[in-house]
Design a protein around this motif. Sequence first.
Motif, short mmCIF file in Angstrom:
data_model
loop_
_atom_site.label_atom_id
_atom_site.label_comp_id
_atom_site.label_asym_id
_atom_site.label_seq_id
_atom_site.Cartn_x
_atom_site.Cartn_y
_atom_site.Cartn_z
N GLN A 9 0.85 -1.19 0.00
CA GLN A 9 0.00 0.00 0.00
C GLN A 9 0.88 1.24 0.00
O GLN A 9 2.02 1.22 0.47
CB GLN A 9 -0.94 0.02 1.20
N VAL A 60 1.18 4.89 1.51
CA VAL A 60 0.71 5.72 2.61
C VAL A 60 0.58 7.15 2.10
O VAL A 60 1.52 7.70 1.52
CB VAL A 60 1.69 5.66 3.80
N THR A 104 6.05 4.09 1.19
CA THR A 104 5.38 2.93 0.60
C THR A 104 5.60 1.72 1.50
O THR A 104 6.70 1.51 2.02
CB THR A 104 5.97 2.62 -0.79
N GLN A 105 4.55 0.94 1.70
CA GLN A 105 4.71 -0.34 2.39
C GLN A 105 5.08 -1.36 1.32
O GLN A 105 4.29 -1.66 0.43
CB GLN A 105 3.43 -0.76 3.11
N TYR A 153 6.54 -5.15 0.20
CA TYR A 153 6.71 -6.54 0.61
C TYR A 153 8.14 -7.00 0.34
O TYR A 153 8.72 -6.68 -0.71
CB TYR A 153 5.73 -7.46 -0.14
N GLU A 190 14.41 -1.29 10.92
CA GLU A 190 13.76 -1.83 9.72
C GLU A 190 13.86 -3.36 9.67
O GLU A 190 12.95 -4.03 9.18
CB GLU A 190 14.37 -1.20 8.47
N GLU A 197 11.03 -4.51 11.54
CA GLU A 197 9.81 -4.41 10.74
C GLU A 197 9.61 -5.64 9.88
O GLU A 197 8.51 -6.21 9.80
CB GLU A 197 9.87 -3.18 9.82
N SER A 257 6.63 -8.38 10.04
CA SER A 257 5.56 -8.24 9.06
C SER A 257 5.92 -8.67 7.65
O SER A 257 5.04 -8.72 6.77
CB SER A 257 5.11 -6.77 9.00
N CYS A 288 7.35 -6.90 5.69
CA CYS A 288 7.21 -5.66 4.94
C CYS A 288 8.13 -4.60 5.51
O CYS A 288 8.65 -4.73 6.62
CB CYS A 288 5.77 -5.14 4.98
N LEU A 320 8.69 -0.06 5.36
CA LEU A 320 8.24 1.25 4.91
C LEU A 320 9.41 1.96 4.24
O LEU A 320 10.45 2.16 4.85
CB LEU A 320 7.71 2.08 6.08
#
Length: 462
Positions: free
Chosen positions: A15, A17, A22-23, A25, A146, A149, A153, A155, A157
């Motif tokens: 997605q 933001v 950007t998120q 993968y 990160e 992160e 997840s 993922c 950002l």
Amino acid sequence: MKTLFDKIWDKHVVQNVEDGPTQLYIDRLFAHEVTSPQAFDTLRDKGIGVFRPAQIFAMPDHNTPSDQQDVINDPVGRKQVETLERNCREFGIRHFAMGTPDNGIIHVVGPEKGLSLPGMTIVCGDSHTSTHGAVGALAMGIGTSEVAEVLASQCILQTKPKSMRINIEGTLQPGVTAKDIALYIMAQMTTSGATGYVVEYAGSTIRSLSMEGRLTLSNLSIEMGSRAGIIAPDEITFAYLKGREYAPKGEAWDRAVEEWKKLKSDDDAVFDKEVTYRAEDIKPRITYGTNPGAGIAIDENIPALEDISETDRGQFLSMLEYMQFQPGQKLEGTPVDYCFLGACTNGRIEDFRAFASIVKGRKKAPGVVAWLVPGSWAVRRQIVEEGIDKVLEEAGFELRLPSCSACLAMNPDKVPAGKLSISTSNRNFVGRQGPGARTILASPLVVAASAITGRITDPRTL
């Protein structure tokens, strides 16, 4: 009208933001012992586990000794390696332990095992993650927060970088390698010339490079400030990856290759910046300063003071003072104390073949300390299978055990203060190879020639 970078990025967007990052993968996270401990602690503090442990691979490399691997004598290094093993066991992550056949420098092991594949997004808490871009992946170094992160997840950002294409056209001169290409580009663009960009390397010269050469070039992308370096996959890429342990097999391989063939910039793709260099202009190169961009052709002199802008003279003179050099000095013929072959830049089989091609039938110069360190146990096995170890031994060299070794002063292979090292590694910062150590970056051919003569030597003369 998409670049190769756009194609990989867009496919991995989860997605966007609004007014934010950007998120993205992430297909593969590599972890080593230096930057991962705090990330795992973050998970513990939040009471969460690793989201997709099967997509994460870990191994120690920075603190690993190259003379023996029974024990790490430094208590800080030992704790980092032990902590990585404990974290991997607790969170169910595949761990290639020190001294085991799967171990090595993480940026060497990833491609050679087929863990790094075209079209992937790959991250690691290490700046030289850009290495994996050589297979046609988007590979970026990330910070410890990160890493947490991605563990939590799968993922990350990220703000989307700009795109740059660097074309190298023509045929390389004899004795010129991918390392020389990288050092040449950095000297032209400076170490900040690609800041904020993902760089795609293209052109006839790049297409003619072996995978080992491409890995070297991509490895050094970070040294000119870029977020990542990437090379479109082709038949050379596919031939290198086929049959690798973690690469697709059978019909899955055929399907993968058909998809990978689409991973190239469109003919009408527009880059934010584009530059072109001629391969014929590149000679064997060496650095003279304390950043990888401060370099010259091996037969050139250090720039004269009047050739340096007034705003840059202070830094220029400071570098030379540390290196114990003078403006206008010719470095070819300068005595060297240490020679290092290895690192995630030049620790692959092709690098050892190149080194051996120079030293075969000759003898190491008296008084020169040489560390020849494979980037993985797989590379070391191949060196032995091909008889390269015998060539090295007959020339007076010792083949050591896989490790980051003298690339950085985090293990026993430290260059003493004031000593001059000529090295195939990626950084020549103040104290990088040891407090007070002086480092000249060069290709395996230049390092080999210098190890034989005891002086900075143009391999073309041998």
